[in-house]
Design an enzyme around this catalytic site. Structure first.
Site, PDB file in Angstrom:
ATOM      1  N   ASN B 201       5.516  -2.955   5.212  1.00 53.99           N
ATOM      2  CA  ASN B 201       5.993  -1.728   4.584  1.00 53.99           C
ATOM      3  C   ASN B 201       4.973  -0.614   4.803  1.00 53.99           C
ATOM      4  O   ASN B 201       3.818  -0.743   4.411  1.00 53.99           O
ATOM      5  CB  ASN B 201       6.156  -1.991   3.081  1.00 53.99           C
ATOM      6  CG  ASN B 201       6.100  -0.708   2.265  1.00 53.99           C
ATOM      7  OD1 ASN B 201       6.963   0.136   2.442  1.00 53.99           O
ATOM      8  ND2 ASN B 201       5.086  -0.547   1.455  1.00 53.99           N
ATOM      9  N   GLU B 202       5.375   0.451   5.488  1.00 52.22           N
ATOM     10  CA  GLU B 202       4.497   1.626   5.683  1.00 52.22           C
ATOM     11  C   GLU B 202       3.165   1.239   6.325  1.00 52.22           C
ATOM     12  O   GLU B 202       2.137   1.874   6.091  1.00 52.22           O
ATOM     13  CB  GLU B 202       4.177   2.296   4.332  1.00 52.22           C
ATOM     14  CG  GLU B 202       5.374   2.818   3.595  1.00 52.22           C
ATOM     15  CD  GLU B 202       5.017   3.202   2.157  1.00 52.22           C
ATOM     16  OE1 GLU B 202       5.916   3.616   1.451  1.00 52.22           O
ATOM     17  OE2 GLU B 202       3.846   3.049   1.760  1.00 52.22           O
ATOM     18  N   GLN B 203       3.154   0.161   7.085  1.00 51.38           N
ATOM     19  CA  GLN B 203       1.865  -0.246   7.639  1.00 51.38           C
ATOM     20  C   GLN B 203       2.130  -1.181   8.810  1.00 51.38           C
ATOM     21  O   GLN B 203       3.057  -2.005   8.737  1.00 51.38           O
ATOM     22  CB  GLN B 203       1.032  -0.970   6.572  1.00 51.38           C
ATOM     23  CG  GLN B 203      -0.358  -1.373   7.039  1.00 51.38           C
ATOM     24  CD  GLN B 203      -1.207  -0.195   7.476  1.00 51.38           C
ATOM     25  OE1 GLN B 203      -0.923   0.390   8.508  1.00 51.38           O
ATOM     26  NE2 GLN B 203      -2.218   0.137   6.715  1.00 51.38           N
TER      27      GLN B 203
END
Lengths: 262, 229
Positions: B201-203
């Site tokens: 997530n977001e990474q």
């Protein structure tokens, strides 16, 4: 006689906090099996489920989802990992025939465990998102089998800073486990970090050859008029002689009202 | 035409991987996401019969004939999805998990997932800070036509961001992460609703993990070859 197939073990489980049980797994599954009772530290357990799920079911703690009840439950950072290290225990029967093989399957455990069956110990390695399959054929009893599992929390449960925050102090990220359990903007910290046998436990009985993890892939050509189904499967021969097998694939389409087309 | 048998000899204590000759289907009923058509499912039953013993094991899985493609659109930078060659406008919902204490049940999954279909959604994104969702979750997504975007266990908040940066190299044991990822893929890969594996997530996961995931999850060349009619 036990039919070929899977039996889910999701009832009749007991649980107790490891620090309140003096016997080890060998004794629990041989000479000194646990019993319920007013003096006993054992309680009915929820499996699949987590330690908190069992404690909520037994009303040993309030349900953390109501009001500020979560504040009334001690966090693992304060209690230490042993406080949420729990035994889960169950008996089962499984009469297998000659040339039948029995496997005990855990679809997910958080975070590591040791399994004792009729006095035999097996270590289940770490990891919240992995399956464990044990060949228990040779250690089954014809009548009652005694199974005990001690489940340990994640290695890095972390500490929740006073100001909270997404993922607490982020220590949980050192393990391969769900990260929300240290708290997020949408949920309070889960006090036991979801320690437990959190997914299905089953027994599978097969003959000498068992099917493992088939892989199904479809490919298409001529604008989806022409399709192919590709099937790959692992096959394991448990016996000590060559197995001459015929493997069948049957594809049925369920039409309306339960009519099948083969 | 849809019953196929092959003979196999497995040595004592042997463990083999057997790939069957592919089965040909003419114009099979395709599986479509919610709002695009029916979620046609076929029951695939595999049985193994051992000479002088009889049926030794069997395995059954509801299966949907479908092709899911997705690429990054060069103009918008967004990810475009196609199902069975048809572009689809993704109407998706965020999913963390069914219950914080993992009190998971088929009834709850069915209700939650049917609710998403009733809201006219066609995708559910499983957030990386939660679970690799369970077979029961995917089963109802197969039935109700919800495509699934499944993230692995990396989040921008916990891995590689913040002051000071926390877990700059993700989890301590990368081999354990890959073992869990591979076992999870084997557990879930036959569900027609599974549309996309996402590193986190977001990474982006640590380089070695990300490359291993991309390597393991690429479409196998075997399935790219064009069979001649």
């Amino acid at each position: 006689m036990t039919e070929i197939g899977k039996t889910v073990l999701d009832s009749g489980w007991l649980a107790a906090r490891s620090t309140e049980v003096n016997d080890d797994g060998v004794k629990l599954t041989t000479t000194n099996p646990p019993t319920l009772g007013p003096q006993s530290r054992w309680m009915e357990a929820v499996v699949p489920g987590t330690v908190l799920g069992t404690l909520v079911k037994n009303k040993s703690i309030p349900d953390p989802f109501y009001g500020l009840e979560n504040e009334a439950i001690i966090d693992i950072a304060d209690s230490g990992r042993d406080y949420y290290t729990f035994w889960f225990y169950k008996t089962f029967q499984c009469k297998r025939l000659l040339n039948q093989y029995v496997h005990l399957n855990f679809r997910a455990i958080n975070y590591s465990a040791e399994v004792y069956l009729n006095g035999h110990k097996t270590v289940l390695p770490k990891g919240m998102f992995r399956r464990h399959t044990l060949d228990v054929t040779d250690i089954l009893h014809p009548e009652k089998n005694l199974l005990a599992v001690i489940v340990h929390p994640p290695d890095h449960p972390g500490t929740i800073p006073a100001e909270g925050g997404q993922g607490g102090d982020h220590e949980i990220g050192k393990d391969v486990a769900a990260q929300y359990v240290e708290g997020w903007d949408w949920i309070c910290p889960i006090r036991d970090r979801n320690t437990g046998i959190w997914d299905e436990v089953s027994l599978t009985v097969t003959g000498p050859v068992r099917i493992i993890d088939p892989h199904l892939v479809s490919t298409f050509f001529d604008n989806y008029k022409r399709a192919y189904l590709h099937v790959t499967a692992e096959l394991e021969n448990k016996s000590s002689w060559n197995a001459d097998c015929s493997v069948n694939i049957q594809v049925t389409a369920e039409l309306e009202d339960g009519v099948c087309l083969v | 035409e849809h019953v196929h048998t092959e003979n196999v000899i497995i040595p004592a204590k042997g463990h083999i991987q057997h790939t069957f000759n592919q089965l040909f289907f003419y114009k099979p009923e395709l599986w479509w996401p919610n709002g695009m058509g029916k979620q046609n499912l076929y029951n695939i039953l595999i049985t193994v019969v051992v000479k002088e013993f009889g049926e030794s094991d069997s395995w059954m899985q509801p299966f949907g004939f479908r092709k899911i493609e997705s690429d990054i659109d060069s103009v918008t930078g967004g990810r475009l999805f196609k199902i069975n060659g048809e572009p689809i406008f993704i109407r998706g919902g965020n999913w963390i998990l069914s219950d914080g204490l993992l009190r998971l049940s088929k009834e709850r999954y069915r209700t939650d997932i049917k609710f998403h279909a009733d809201m006219n959604m066609n995708m559910i994104r499983c957030w990386g800070g939660g679970l690799a969702e369970r077979p029961d979750f995917y089963h109802f997504c197969d039935i109700y036509g919800l495509l699934v975007w499944q993230e692995f266990w990396i989040t921008g908040d916990v891995d590689g961001r913040g002051v000071p940066v926390s877990n700059p190299n993700g989890p301590l044991d990368h081999d354990l992460f890959m073992l869990c990822a591979r076992d999870t893929v084997k557990l879930l890969r036959n569900h027609p609703s599974l549309a996309l594996w996402v590193g986190g997530n977001e990474q982006v996961p640590p380089k070695d993990i990300n490359e291993a995931l991309q390597q393991d999850l690429r479409l196998h060349p075997y399935f790219i070859t064009q069979f001649l009619s």
